[in-house]
Design a protein around this motif. Structure first.
Motif, PDB file in Angstrom:
ATOM      1  N   LEU B 207      69.439  78.792 -58.208  1.00 30.92           N
ATOM      2  CA  LEU B 207      69.095  80.016 -57.235  1.00 30.92           C
ATOM      3  C   LEU B 207      68.921  81.208 -57.670  1.00 30.92           C
ATOM      4  N   ASN B 208      69.573  81.532 -58.676  1.00 30.29           N
ATOM      5  CA  ASN B 208      69.343  82.992 -59.111  1.00 30.29           C
ATOM      6  C   ASN B 208      68.175  83.016 -59.974  1.00 30.29           C
ATOM      7  N   ASN B 209      67.828  82.063 -60.448  1.00 30.78           N
ATOM      8  CA  ASN B 209      66.587  81.909 -61.190  1.00 30.78           C
ATOM      9  C   ASN B 209      65.336  82.021 -60.431  1.00 30.78           C
ATOM     10  N   LEU B 210      65.483  81.339 -59.166  1.00 30.77           N
ATOM     11  CA  LEU B 210      64.303  81.731 -58.331  1.00 30.77           C
ATOM     12  C   LEU B 210      64.088  83.101 -57.802  1.00 30.77           C
ATOM     13  N   LYS B 211      65.401  83.628 -57.641  1.00 36.21           N
ATOM     14  CA  LYS B 211      65.217  85.263 -57.535  1.00 36.21           C
ATOM     15  C   LYS B 211      64.319  86.007 -58.529  1.00 36.21           C
ATOM     16  N   VAL B 212      64.761  85.670 -59.673  1.00 34.84           N
ATOM     17  CA  VAL B 212      64.209  86.167 -60.772  1.00 34.84           C
ATOM     18  C   VAL B 212      62.882  86.230 -60.969  1.00 34.84           C
ATOM     19  N   PHE B 213      62.436  84.421 -60.535  1.00 31.31           N
ATOM     20  CA  PHE B 213      61.133  84.164 -60.491  1.00 31.31           C
ATOM     21  C   PHE B 213      60.178  84.912 -59.685  1.00 31.31           C
ATOM     22  N   SER B 214      60.746  85.351 -58.313  1.00 33.18           N
ATOM     23  CA  SER B 214      60.309  86.086 -57.254  1.00 33.18           C
ATOM     24  C   SER B 214      60.003  87.553 -58.092  1.00 33.18           C
ATOM     25  N   GLU B 215      60.754  87.977 -58.580  1.00 36.37           N
ATOM     26  CA  GLU B 215      60.687  89.538 -59.058  1.00 36.37           C
ATOM     27  C   GLU B 215      59.792  89.456 -60.230  1.00 36.37           C
ATOM     28  N   ILE B 216      59.708  88.588 -61.085  1.00 36.15           N
ATOM     29  CA  ILE B 216      58.678  88.550 -62.247  1.00 36.15           C
ATOM     30  C   ILE B 216      57.451  88.217 -61.750  1.00 36.15           C
ATOM     31  N   THR B 217      57.008  87.563 -60.528  1.00 35.55           N
ATOM     32  CA  THR B 217      55.930  87.385 -60.214  1.00 35.55           C
ATOM     33  C   THR B 217      55.505  88.164 -58.931  1.00 35.55           C
ATOM     34  N   GLY B 218      56.321  88.760 -58.321  1.00 37.16           N
ATOM     35  CA  GLY B 218      56.016  89.563 -57.011  1.00 37.16           C
ATOM     36  C   GLY B 218      55.718  88.484 -55.860  1.00 37.16           C
ATOM     37  N   GLU B 219      55.941  87.345 -56.129  1.00 35.03           N
ATOM     38  CA  GLU B 219      55.751  86.542 -54.850  1.00 35.03           C
ATOM     39  C   GLU B 219      57.372  85.879 -54.492  1.00 35.03           C
ATOM     40  N   ASP B 220      57.401  85.577 -52.954  1.00 37.60           N
ATOM     41  CA  ASP B 220      58.412  85.186 -52.493  1.00 37.60           C
ATOM     42  C   ASP B 220      58.840  83.766 -53.111  1.00 37.60           C
ATOM     43  N   ALA B 221      59.486  83.548 -54.043  1.00 34.78           N
ATOM     44  CA  ALA B 221      59.742  82.259 -54.564  1.00 34.78           C
ATOM     45  C   ALA B 221      60.831  81.579 -53.872  1.00 34.78           C
ATOM     46  N   LEU B 222      61.274  82.087 -52.716  1.00 38.06           N
ATOM     47  CA  LEU B 222      62.218  81.347 -52.072  1.00 38.06           C
ATOM     48  C   LEU B 222      61.733  80.820 -50.629  1.00 38.06           C
ATOM     49  N   SER B 223      60.387  80.805 -50.647  1.00 38.29           N
ATOM     50  CA  SER B 223      59.798  79.978 -49.685  1.00 38.29           C
ATOM     51  C   SER B 223      58.543  79.146 -50.402  1.00 38.29           C
ATOM     52  N   TRP B 224      58.639  77.966 -49.746  1.00 32.65           N
ATOM     53  CA  TRP B 224      57.743  77.072 -50.337  1.00 32.65           C
ATOM     54  C   TRP B 224      56.201  77.518 -50.944  1.00 32.65           C
ATOM     55  N   ASP B 225      55.608  78.125 -49.903  1.00 29.08           N
ATOM     56  CA  ASP B 225      54.401  78.841 -50.165  1.00 29.08           C
ATOM     57  C   ASP B 225      54.277  79.658 -51.595  1.00 29.08           C
ATOM     58  N   GLY B 226      55.341  80.629 -51.522  1.00 27.62           N
ATOM     59  CA  GLY B 226      55.593  81.631 -52.359  1.00 27.62           C
ATOM     60  C   GLY B 226      55.832  81.002 -53.673  1.00 27.62           C
ATOM     61  N   TYR B 227      56.673  80.159 -53.505  1.00 30.20           N
ATOM     62  CA  TYR B 227      57.085  79.390 -54.788  1.00 30.20           C
ATOM     63  C   TYR B 227      56.053  78.810 -55.512  1.00 30.20           C
ATOM     64  N   LEU B 228      55.080  78.150 -54.769  1.00 26.40           N
ATOM     65  CA  LEU B 228      54.025  77.367 -55.539  1.00 26.40           C
ATOM     66  C   LEU B 228      52.965  78.599 -56.138  1.00 26.40           C
ATOM     67  N   LYS B 229      52.755  79.663 -55.157  1.00 24.65           N
ATOM     68  CA  LYS B 229      52.086  80.938 -55.661  1.00 24.65           C
ATOM     69  C   LYS B 229      52.709  81.319 -56.915  1.00 24.65           C
ATOM     70  N   ALA B 230      53.867  81.556 -57.063  1.00 27.45           N
ATOM     71  CA  ALA B 230      54.573  82.106 -58.068  1.00 27.45           C
ATOM     72  C   ALA B 230      54.255  81.385 -59.451  1.00 27.45           C
ATOM     73  N   HIS B 231      54.406  79.909 -59.232  1.00 26.61           N
ATOM     74  CA  HIS B 231      53.967  79.007 -60.486  1.00 26.61           C
ATOM     75  C   HIS B 231      52.507  79.428 -60.791  1.00 26.61           C
ATOM     76  N   ARG B 232      51.558  79.521 -59.893  1.00 28.33           N
ATOM     77  CA  ARG B 232      50.333  79.665 -60.297  1.00 28.33           C
ATOM     78  C   ARG B 232      49.905  80.931 -61.219  1.00 28.33           C
ATOM     79  N   LYS B 233      50.692  81.865 -60.372  1.00 26.90           N
ATOM     80  CA  LYS B 233      50.371  83.158 -61.272  1.00 26.90           C
ATOM     81  C   LYS B 233      50.973  83.288 -62.504  1.00 26.90           C
ATOM     82  N   ARG B 234      52.196  82.583 -62.717  1.00 26.22           N
ATOM     83  CA  ARG B 234      52.908  82.664 -63.885  1.00 26.22           C
ATOM     84  C   ARG B 234      52.205  81.917 -64.876  1.00 26.22           C
ATOM     85  N   ARG B 235      51.619  80.575 -64.624  1.00 22.78           N
ATOM     86  CA  ARG B 235      50.813  79.812 -65.293  1.00 22.78           C
ATOM     87  C   ARG B 235      49.615  80.564 -65.980  1.00 22.78           C
TER      88      ARG B 235
END
Lengths: 468, 468, 468
Positions: B207-235
């Motif tokens: 859960l903490n990692n998802l928060k960092v994931f949000s910060e590092i990508t500027g997406e809301d990685a705690l929502s499904w759509d944001g989580y997928l967007k975060a992956h796409r961006k980070r890739r």
């Protein structure tokens, strides 16, 4: 250039190589016993000329087209028709060129060895197949196919086949076998009873198949008693066309031994909903035991080929149908699964059940220990993906110490490709000779014994096990 | 004394040995392609000198310290720090002596071959390591480490590395890669996208990692759509640092293909209770398919390393953390597990999924048949416990006949130990040469073909499969 | 004629053969350490003459009669008594003739190698066994058996046995061991604590066995605390007769670590209904951990033989009892199963747990990785169906690279057949020499190291692991 090394598959050095050669010399000219296979009976019945090189080597051989497909070549471009009858490549010469241009992807595979063998030994080709030689070799094969000595019966004689078994569904009319029986041809082609189509409720045509089964046998195959009677009757008909065996291709080796009452109820449940996976599996399991009981009566040898997860890609299955290279093995249990059947027939001295597996981890752990004690059980040769030099070697290495040679049944070519028959038997004989030579040179088998065993592995065990 | 036999790992006699030598001579000087590994990017980014011999050979190498631990040596005494920061042995010379005094327990292991290779070829050691020679060899290595030609970039050149991939979490800042990109260094070091930390709900920091994931990508990685967007961006960010691949270390190969609505609900359930093992497994399964879909878009090659049961000893895990030698393989199913993912991308000609297993029983039964038909699937080399001479030989023996050479992807060194890179590629090249030589001397492959194949196995297949 | 090849089981050519010979010469005369087996302690206690050739080679050897049974020979005709005491063949000469006439079915099996070795080396037979030579060889063996140098203790000395372990139930009176202890015989025969009869609720005599267990120990073995006390007491009694180890033959390797309260409740549930399969399995699992805890106290080494599905044919079991060749292996998991026990004792430096498997697929995937990190775990040699040349070779090939040699424990002959002891150790020593020679000739092990390792594998590792 010669495609084939004279000493292929033998030990690479010293006394092992010499002994393997000597062993092979003693069996290379023995007739071929082919007790299990899938060649088209029409060929020997009609003795009509084979089509073209693509028809012979590419389009019908799932070993070949699956490998090409894995490298990104579309099935359509290999002349494989869709179920709807679409076909992109209509020119067999184009199919052949595509095949030839990718022939390097078969390096190290048994397909390569079989095809090189057929090219050289059957068609006299002396050049390696490649994009450059594709057209020339196409012409050479085409030219051969037009000559009488390349008609199916001539090849049958030239291949020195003593007997060949084909495989038919109970719904097959057996016309081709009838035609051979009525002819004055001296060759021996027999059928094999393969009732999957009327034993597998998950076959989409199951219910319809039962209706045809009723018609063809004159029994009510939609009642349990009639269904069993239909099998008994049909098995006898197959025997009349030479069949000495049945064959069963099941996803697992599970068997059951229900009471007749319970079996009847299961049958009725399956008729009501053939798609119930649990009932379907139990029905197949029960039917193996019913088949075993019938074998006790009519003497047909029973073959169980277990462990293939068929049609792994539903997209390919929907578009092209079955047998398109997407049958993938899975883990297979035999120990628990065969228990019920073995309780019924396992100790019968006149019963023979031949087991095949696609799960090599079961060779030493399950199959050899089972065949090494139950009188009714014998081990079929290395099957399908393992019908290869290393596969056969591993089969011997992992089964011989526990089950010995005399609980095995010689070789099956199991092929749809007529011209590969001698190639496949050649590989099997060479691998056995190599294995025996290694036993002798490592002091585990006497040389005289080895020469006796190799005769058994090549000829006698198959004839005995399959009652030929 | 020379530690290494010039003909190591080749067939032991006759023409096989000569041919293996000739094959090896044709590839020994090819550059190293290292498309999958775990070296520290800091080394090449900073080009700072390596520490001491214990730091280099013992403390970071779980192959080494797990074996010593199995013989009753405490991890503390090998300089392994506890999570709490305790460390018994502070003198690396003592750690080295302990290692040297037990060096005999590595007899017959690949570690021994790698270490001897590094000692001789990298550091010029000519004596066998033992209690007697420990101090002398320690001095010799220490002396080397202080010299400029032993700095990481100098070794990179000397090892003839054309490209090396490291592995980073999406949460990694990629600073070291940025530093290399900004530098004028001519070497090629690329990253690999390894999102386990944000894809495995059973990771205690999920859960903490998802928060960092949000910060590092500027997406809301705690929502499904944001989580997928975060992956796409980070890739895409990883691609900017050269990444051509993703990597997934999962306990099983299970994949799922849920509807987006069902996936969203699963994601929310996992957020509510990441410790629910069933949901966690299904989430990892679904995410493999999501990753595959993203690969279709951005072209990253997908690697799946399945089957390691991590941290088998919870006591060691609690005290020392992960990667301490207690990752034990288990049975691994691929046939059913990969079905959903293959339904989505298995037939795509532009997709590449590379499979790794720790369950050798699946080589012939599952992996080779799957890779031998699905265009998207390729087989990674023998992994981890099987990254060894016999392991690699078995890999070839059990996969080549069904999948051929051209559904494999060359070698991965997969190492954390920089100095072992040439040793590992040396072993892989030798084993492949031995295998090819055995095919030629047993008449299964033409000699000319073998010289072409060995180039492919050493160099071209890795470049092609990993798009390098 | 000589039955045995002097160079049997060595590499077949060149330097490998020479080196294997040299290695074997260095260990062929070392004493036999036999730390695990099933010979009858009566033999050495009483030193009475062995019966007749059939009694010695056929009737007690399940390797032999299961193979003959698989070929259609009835157990009755081999002199095997039914539980009801029926016995068809009363003339051992007829049994011997039947065996001899079918001796060819053992070609390629370890039984053949062991029997030929015994015939030649123990009884001086120089002709191959067959229908023709049956009577002559029968006479020759019979003649030997009547002479003092063929009495058990004379053979013990001639076989150069330093120590031999037998295996007894806690219910055994240990009379034969007591008799040896009280005698002035200088040989060392020790017992092994094998508590299956009082630990397996599915044993039909379980409840009755617990009553006898109470009587023999003076504890109330029908209460949980008394039951544990009875074990502790009885283990000490076994130690007094030299035992250094316990042995556990379980269908699976499952272990549990319940609280004492939960264990007590489980024990009570098992007493109420010993046939509940789930509880029975959990009880056996819990008891392995209890045994491990006792080993921490009394120092007995623990052996776990897992994976045999006993009495696969219930018909044979009902008629002839256990150990009639119908024990079939099944898949065996160790990774999850051993977790609870390893949590308790896995890291203890003074604990030794020796693992045996009948599932070779677990060698590389599970057993070698586990033994390669847990200090308490060691790998027993290839067991039962794999106690053979190829089985032992595979054991080394699949475990050495991960677990090394020093997490293995040398050889166990595990035999019921006294005369096969030297034959079995001979095979094991030769296979190890061949394996070591192959490592040296392929540059994976120094020659000096190989000579040291072969001493360890033959002698020192068994003594150390079994605390002999």
């Amino acid at each position: 250039m010669i495609l084939l090394d004279e000493d292929r598959l033998f030990p690479t050095e010293g006394r092992g190589r010499e002994l393997a050669r000597a062993l092979f010399d003693s069996v290379r000219d023995l007739p071929i016993i082919s007790p299990h296979g899938h060649t088209d009976p029409r060929w020997l019945a009609g003795n009509e000329r084979f089509g073209n090189p693509a028809d012979l080597f590419v389009t019908p051989d799932h070993y070949v087209f699956r490998m090409l497909y894995s490298q990104g070549i579309r099935l359509e471009d290999l002349g494989i028709e869709t179920l709807a009858g679409e076909k992109s490549a209509t020119d067999p010469r184009e199919v052949w060129r595509l095949f030839a241009a990718h022939y390097h992807v078969f390096r190290g595979t048994p397909s390569r060895l079989w095809i090189d063998h057929s090219l050289q030994e059957v068609f006299g080709v002396e050049k390696g197949l490649s994009a450059e030689t594709a057209d020339e070799i196409y012409e050479q094969i085409s030219d051969c196919l037009g000559r009488p000595e390349f008609l199916p019966r001539a090849l049958f004689d030239r291949f020195n086949i003593e007997v060949i078994a084909t495989t038919e569904s109970p719904l097959d009319t057996l016309d081709h076998h009838a035609r051979v029986a009525a002819s004055d041809w001296g060759g021996r082609m027999i059928s094999t009873y393969r009732p999957d189509a009327v034993m597998d409720p998950e076959n989409p045509d199951f219910l319809n198949n039962l209706k045809v089964f009723s018609e063809i046998t004159g029994e009510d195959a939609l009642s349990w008693d009639g269904y069993l009677k239909a099998h008994r009757k049909r098995r006898l008909r197959f025997k009349a066309y030479g069949a000495t065996a049945t064959d069963h291709g099941h996803p697992t080796a599970r068997t059951e031994n229900l009471s007749q009452q319970a079996a009847r109820e299961l049958f009725n449940a399956v008729l009501r909903d053939p798609t119930d996976a649990g009932n379907a599996e139990m029905f197949r399991a029960q039917m193996l035991t019913e088949m075993a009981r019938m074998s006790l009566d009519d003497g047909l040898v029973m073959q169980i080929h277990a462990g293939s997860r068929r049609n792994h890609s539903s997209a390919i299955h929907r578009r092209f149908g079955a047998d398109k290279g997407f049958d993938i093995p899975g883990r297979t249990d035999f120990v628990t699964a065969l228990g019920p059947l073995l309780d019924v027939v396992g100790h019968e001295p006149d019963m023979t059940v031949i087991l095949f597996t696609l799960d090599e981890s079961s060779y030493g752990r399950e199959l050899a220990p089972l065949a090494g004690v139950y009188p009714a059980l014998k081990l079929g040769p290395a099957w399908w993906f393992f019908d290869s030099a290393d596969g056969m070697r591993r089969f011997r290495e992992m089964t011989t110490e526990t089950a010995g040679f005399y609980n095995t049944v010689g070789f099956n070519d199991d092929t749809r490709a007529f011209c590969s028959i001698p190639a496949r038997h050649d590989v099997a004989r060479r691998v056995d000779c190599a294995f025996l030579a290694s036993l002798v040179t490592s002091g585990r088998l006497g040389e005289t014994d080895a020469f006796e065993v190799v005769q058994d592995l090549t000829y006698h065990l198959a004839k005995k096990a399959y009652r030929l």
